[in-house]
Scaffold this motif. Structure first.
Motif, mmCIF file in Angstrom:
data_model
loop_
_atom_site.group_PDB
_atom_site.id
_atom_site.type_symbol
_atom_site.label_atom_id
_atom_site.label_comp_id
_atom_site.label_asym_id
_atom_site.label_seq_id
_atom_site.Cartn_x
_atom_site.Cartn_y
_atom_site.Cartn_z
ATOM 1 N N ILE A 198 0.861 -1.185 0.000
ATOM 2 C CA ILE A 198 0.000 0.000 0.000
ATOM 3 C C ILE A 198 0.898 1.235 0.000
ATOM 4 C CG2 ILE A 198 -1.748 1.296 1.255
ATOM 5 C CD1 ILE A 198 -2.729 -1.300 2.468
ATOM 6 N N GLN A 199 0.734 2.079 -1.033
ATOM 7 C CA GLN A 199 1.568 3.270 -1.136
ATOM 8 C C GLN A 199 0.714 4.472 -1.527
ATOM 9 O OE1 GLN A 199 5.640 2.765 -2.689
ATOM 10 N NE2 GLN A 199 4.903 0.841 -3.580
ATOM 11 N N GLU A 200 1.098 5.646 -1.007
ATOM 12 C CA GLU A 200 0.349 6.850 -1.339
ATOM 13 C C GLU A 200 0.683 7.311 -2.753
ATOM 14 O OE1 GLU A 200 -0.894 11.201 0.511
ATOM 15 O OE2 GLU A 200 0.761 10.065 1.418
ATOM 16 N N VAL A 201 -0.361 7.742 -3.469
ATOM 17 C CA VAL A 201 -0.250 8.160 -4.862
ATOM 18 C C VAL A 201 -0.666 9.628 -4.974
ATOM 19 C CG1 VAL A 201 -1.154 7.736 -7.195
ATOM 20 C CG2 VAL A 201 -0.696 5.815 -5.669
ATOM 21 N N ASN A 202 -0.147 10.315 -5.955
ATOM 22 C CA ASN A 202 -0.512 11.697 -6.247
ATOM 23 C C ASN A 202 -2.030 11.824 -6.350
ATOM 24 O OD1 ASN A 202 -1.204 14.117 -7.608
ATOM 25 N ND2 ASN A 202 0.773 14.177 -8.656
#
Length: 317
Positions: free
Chosen positions: A152-156
């Motif tokens: 799980i990674q934060e995206v623009n």
């Protein structure tokens, strides 16, 4: 809290590369499972945008409708050397011993630990849209702190909003008096308005829900008559207005709707009887096993059959 966007990496069981656990059982177009050992588990929230991927491709985009949580016991596979803190162990098909950790230890079987955890199920199936023209490399470019090992990674956010813009305009423009499944404006609304909108989202599109209420204003499974918590569930997930025909709908109590979205129960197409998976059977829903649907309208046999096939395929895993 401000709206955010995330990438969820869904990995099939036969494509595991990190064998510290046995993987998760996901239905990538409907929901995503993760737990309290996963980075960013505390940050993901209802109303956030999610971009679903596998290891090689971007699969789709949606918005998180509801996140269910439950306590669980997580199985973790470790290096057999008690003093080793290796994060990764790998099976080998042709070399003995079969296992090796990233600290170089070799062993026949992993050391298994069972640790308490919280399991999260992020449900986003209602407005899931497939994506075929976005590559993993583009996603990486829009991921400020990209780490190939993270699930799980934060995206623009702005980029994700543009991807989400393919959802019909009537979904994106909720009127206060309407019970439409819509995307809340989490950047500007106060908490009270957010809660109101989330309730409206779960109740279902107004006209669709009204038709179901007019037909028989009770939960099709439990018989609950409290209209305030009855929701319009699509048997075949909503894609366009054609899916809002009453033959594709059930009126369900909110918890039953969540079970249905997670494929934890299904309807036997030939008898319209309810069949539950092991979890609900063991946790308070057993009285509904084998009961007939409480409906007065005709349901599409073909959409019931597709749900039934999916339910049975997940039970077999």
């Amino acid at each position: 809290m401000a709206q955010q966007a995330w990438s969820f990496k869904a990995i099939e069981q036969d494509d595991l590369r990190y064998w510290g656990n046995d993987g998760y059982h996901d239905n990538s177009s409907v929901f995503y499972r993760y737990d309290s050992f996963v980075a960013n588990h505390k940050n993901v929230k209802e109303g956030d945008i999610v971009i679903v991927t596998n290891r090689d491709s971007v699969l789709g985009v949606s918005i998180i409708d509801i996140i269910a949580t439950q306590s669980t016991i997580k199985k973790r596979n470790k290096c057999s050397h008690l003093d080793c803190n290796a994060k990764k162990i790998l099976p080998r098909k042709t070399i003995k011993p079969e296992w090796r950790c990233d600290n170089g230890h070799q062993f026949d079987v992993p050391r298994v630990l069972f640790e308490p955890a919280v399991e999260f199920i992020a449900n986003y199936g209602e407005y899931y849209k497939e994506i075929t023209d976005i590559s993993i490399s583009q996603l990486i470019t829009e991921t400020p702190r990209y780490n190939g090992q993270m699930s799980i990674q934060e995206v623009n956010l702005q980029w994700a909003i543009e991807l989400l813009g393919s959802i019909p305009a009537d979904v994106l423009d909720l009127k206060a008096e309407e019970a439409d499944n819509d995307i809340p404006n989490l950047m500007t609304d106060d908490l009270r308005k957010i809660v109101e909108r989330q309730i409206k989202q779960r109740r279902g599109q107004q006209k669709f829900r009204d038709k179901l209420l007019k037909s028989n204003p009770i939960c099709a499974v439990t018989g609950c008559e409290l209209v305030d918590i009855l929701e319009a569930a699509h048997i075949d997930a909503y894609r366009n207005d054609s899916h809002n025909h009453i033959s594709n709908g059930l009126l369900l109590r909110s918890d039953i709707h969540t079970l249905f979205d997670l494929h934890l129960f299904a309807i036997e197409p030939e008898t319209n009887s309810i069949r539950l998976s092991t979890g609900p059977l063991q946790h308070g829903y057993q009285q509904f096993e084998g009961a007939n649907l409480k409906i007065k309208h005709k349901i599409s046999h073909s959409v019931l059959l597709e749900r039934w096939k999916k339910f049975n395929s997940l039970k077999e895993k």
